[in-house]
Design a protein around this motif. Structure first.
Motif, short mmCIF file in Angstrom:
data_model
loop_
_atom_site.label_atom_id
_atom_site.label_comp_id
_atom_site.label_asym_id
_atom_site.label_seq_id
_atom_site.Cartn_x
_atom_site.Cartn_y
_atom_site.Cartn_z
N LEU A 136 0.82 -1.23 0.00
CA LEU A 136 0.00 0.00 0.00
C LEU A 136 0.84 1.26 0.00
O LEU A 136 0.34 2.35 -0.16
N GLY A 137 2.15 1.13 0.23
CA GLY A 137 3.05 2.28 0.26
C GLY A 137 3.91 2.29 1.50
O GLY A 137 3.88 1.36 2.31
N GLN A 138 4.68 3.34 1.65
CA GLN A 138 5.59 3.45 2.78
C GLN A 138 4.88 3.95 4.03
O GLN A 138 3.84 4.59 3.94
N GLY A 139 5.47 3.66 5.18
CA GLY A 139 5.00 4.21 6.44
C GLY A 139 3.94 3.36 7.11
O GLY A 139 3.61 2.27 6.66
N PRO A 140 3.38 3.89 8.20
CA PRO A 140 2.37 3.17 8.99
C PRO A 140 1.02 3.20 8.27
O PRO A 140 0.16 4.03 8.54
N ARG A 141 0.84 2.29 7.35
CA ARG A 141 -0.28 2.33 6.41
C ARG A 141 -1.65 2.33 7.10
O ARG A 141 -2.56 3.02 6.67
N TYR A 142 -1.81 1.56 8.16
CA TYR A 142 -3.12 1.46 8.79
C TYR A 142 -3.46 2.73 9.54
O TYR A 142 -4.62 3.13 9.60
N VAL A 143 -2.48 3.41 10.09
CA VAL A 143 -2.72 4.69 10.76
C VAL A 143 -2.99 5.77 9.72
O VAL A 143 -3.74 6.71 9.94
N MET A 144 -2.40 5.62 8.54
CA MET A 144 -2.57 6.61 7.48
C MET A 144 -3.90 6.45 6.75
O MET A 144 -4.19 7.19 5.83
N GLY A 145 -4.71 5.47 7.18
CA GLY A 145 -6.05 5.35 6.60
C GLY A 145 -6.29 4.08 5.82
O GLY A 145 -7.43 3.79 5.45
N ASP A 146 -5.24 3.32 5.52
CA ASP A 146 -5.44 2.06 4.82
C ASP A 146 -5.96 1.02 5.81
O ASP A 146 -5.91 1.21 7.02
N ASP A 147 -6.43 -0.08 5.28
CA ASP A 147 -6.99 -1.12 6.11
C ASP A 147 -6.50 -2.46 5.58
O ASP A 147 -6.24 -2.61 4.38
N ALA A 148 -6.40 -3.43 6.48
CA ALA A 148 -5.99 -4.78 6.06
C ALA A 148 -6.93 -5.31 4.98
O ALA A 148 -6.51 -6.05 4.09
N ALA A 149 -8.19 -4.92 5.05
CA ALA A 149 -9.16 -5.36 4.05
C ALA A 149 -8.78 -4.88 2.65
O ALA A 149 -9.14 -5.51 1.65
N ASP A 150 -8.04 -3.75 2.56
CA ASP A 150 -7.59 -3.24 1.26
C ASP A 150 -6.67 -4.25 0.57
O ASP A 150 -6.49 -4.21 -0.65
N LEU A 151 -6.08 -5.14 1.36
CA LEU A 151 -5.17 -6.15 0.83
C LEU A 151 -5.86 -7.51 0.71
O LEU A 151 -5.23 -8.50 0.35
N GLY A 152 -7.14 -7.57 1.08
CA GLY A 152 -7.85 -8.83 1.07
C GLY A 152 -7.53 -9.68 2.28
O GLY A 152 -7.74 -10.89 2.28
N ILE A 153 -6.97 -9.04 3.33
CA ILE A 153 -6.63 -9.77 4.55
C ILE A 153 -7.80 -9.67 5.51
O ILE A 153 -8.29 -8.58 5.79
N ASP A 154 -8.26 -10.78 6.00
CA ASP A 154 -9.32 -10.80 7.00
C ASP A 154 -8.70 -11.22 8.32
O ASP A 154 -8.44 -12.40 8.54
N PRO A 155 -8.42 -10.24 9.20
CA PRO A 155 -7.76 -10.57 10.46
C PRO A 155 -8.51 -11.61 11.28
O PRO A 155 -7.90 -12.46 11.91
N GLY A 156 -9.84 -11.60 11.25
CA GLY A 156 -10.62 -12.60 11.98
C GLY A 156 -10.36 -13.99 11.46
O GLY A 156 -10.21 -14.94 12.21
N GLU A 157 -10.30 -14.12 10.14
CA GLU A 157 -10.04 -15.41 9.52
C GLU A 157 -8.63 -15.89 9.86
O GLU A 157 -8.40 -17.05 10.18
N LEU A 158 -7.67 -14.97 9.80
CA LEU A 158 -6.29 -15.33 10.13
C LEU A 158 -6.18 -15.75 11.59
O LEU A 158 -5.48 -16.71 11.92
N ARG A 159 -6.86 -15.03 12.47
CA ARG A 159 -6.80 -15.33 13.90
C ARG A 159 -7.36 -16.75 14.14
O ARG A 159 -6.82 -17.53 14.89
N ALA A 160 -8.46 -17.09 13.46
CA ALA A 160 -9.06 -18.41 13.64
C ALA A 160 -8.11 -19.50 13.16
O ALA A 160 -8.02 -20.57 13.76
N ASP A 161 -7.38 -19.22 12.05
CA ASP A 161 -6.43 -20.21 11.52
C ASP A 161 -5.24 -20.41 12.43
O ASP A 161 -4.62 -21.46 12.41
N SER A 162 -4.88 -19.41 13.22
CA SER A 162 -3.68 -19.49 14.03
C SER A 162 -3.90 -20.21 15.34
O SER A 162 -2.97 -20.52 16.05
N ASP A 163 -5.17 -20.49 15.70
CA ASP A 163 -5.47 -21.17 16.97
C ASP A 163 -5.09 -22.62 16.93
O ASP A 163 -5.00 -23.29 16.03
#
Length: 163
Positions: A136-163
Motif C-alpha cells: 500500500l506504500g511506505q509508512g504506517p499504512r493502517y494509521v494513514m487510513g489504509d486497512d488490512a481489508a484493502d489487501l484482502g486480509i481478513d484478520p478474523g479469519e487469520l486469527r481463527a487459523d492461528s489457533d
C-alpha cells in the motif's frame, strides 16, 4: 501623525512572535506586507489574525505549505471579512476532521499493528503478515487510513487459523 499600517515590532508585540519569525513567514509567502516611503515593512491589522491562524494551525501539526494553501483562499487586496474567514474555516474543518480521525486511529492502534512493517508483535503476524501493508506504500499504512481489508486480509479469519 502616525504612519499607516502596523510596524513589524507592533505586530510582534501583539502576537507574541519574534520579529525574525514574522520575517520568516513573509519569506514563506504567508504574509505580504507593503513598504512605506522609508522602505519599512507595514502590515495590515488583519495580519494579526493571519499570524494567529498560522500559530494555531502549526500547533495542530499542519505544515507551512498547507497553511499557505489555506491562507491563499483569503482575498489579498482587501481585509478579509467575517464571511471570508468562515469560508476558510469551513474548508479547514475538513482538514481538521481528517487529522482528528488519523489521531484517533493512531491512539487506538498504537499498542497493536499500525502497518509499519516491523512484524515485531504477535498481532502483526495477523494484521500485516509478511509485511503485506508495504504493497500500500511506505509508512504506517493502517494509521494513514489504509486497512488490512484493502489487501484482502481478513484478520478474523487469520486469527481463527492461528489457533
Amino acid at each position: 501623525m502616525p504612519q499607516p499600517g502596523l510596524s513589524i515590532g507592533y505586530l510582534a508585540e501583539r502576537t507574541g512572535l519574534a520579529v525574525s519569525a514574522i520575517r520568516y513567514y513573509e519569506t514563506q509567502g504567508l504574509l505580504t506586507p507593503w513598504r512605506n516611503a522609508g522602505g519599512q515593512r507595514r502590515f495590515e491589522r488583519a495580519d494579526i489574525r493571519r499570524l494567529s491562524f498560522i500559530l494555531i494551525a502549526q500547533k495542530f501539526g499542519f505544515t507551512l505549505p498547507e497553511i499557505r494553501d489555506q491562507l491563499a483562499t483569503l482575498p489579498g487586496k482587501r481585509t478579509p471579512t467575517k464571511a471570508d474567514w468562515q469560508k476558510l474555516s469551513t474548508a479547514f474543518r475538513g482538514h481538521l476532521d481528517a487529522r482528528i480521525a488519523q489521531l484517533e486511529t493512531l491512539r487506538d492502534r498504537l499498542d497493536g499493528c499500525i502497518g509499519c512493517g516491523c512484524l515485531s508483535l504477535d498481532s502483526c503476524k495477523l494484521y500485516n503478515p509478511q509485511d503485506a501493508a508495504a504493497a500500500l506504500g511506505q509508512g504506517p499504512r493502517y494509521v494513514m487510513g489504509d486497512d488490512a481489508a484493502d489487501l484482502g486480509i481478513d484478520p478474523g479469519e487469520l486469527r481463527a487459523d492461528s489457533d
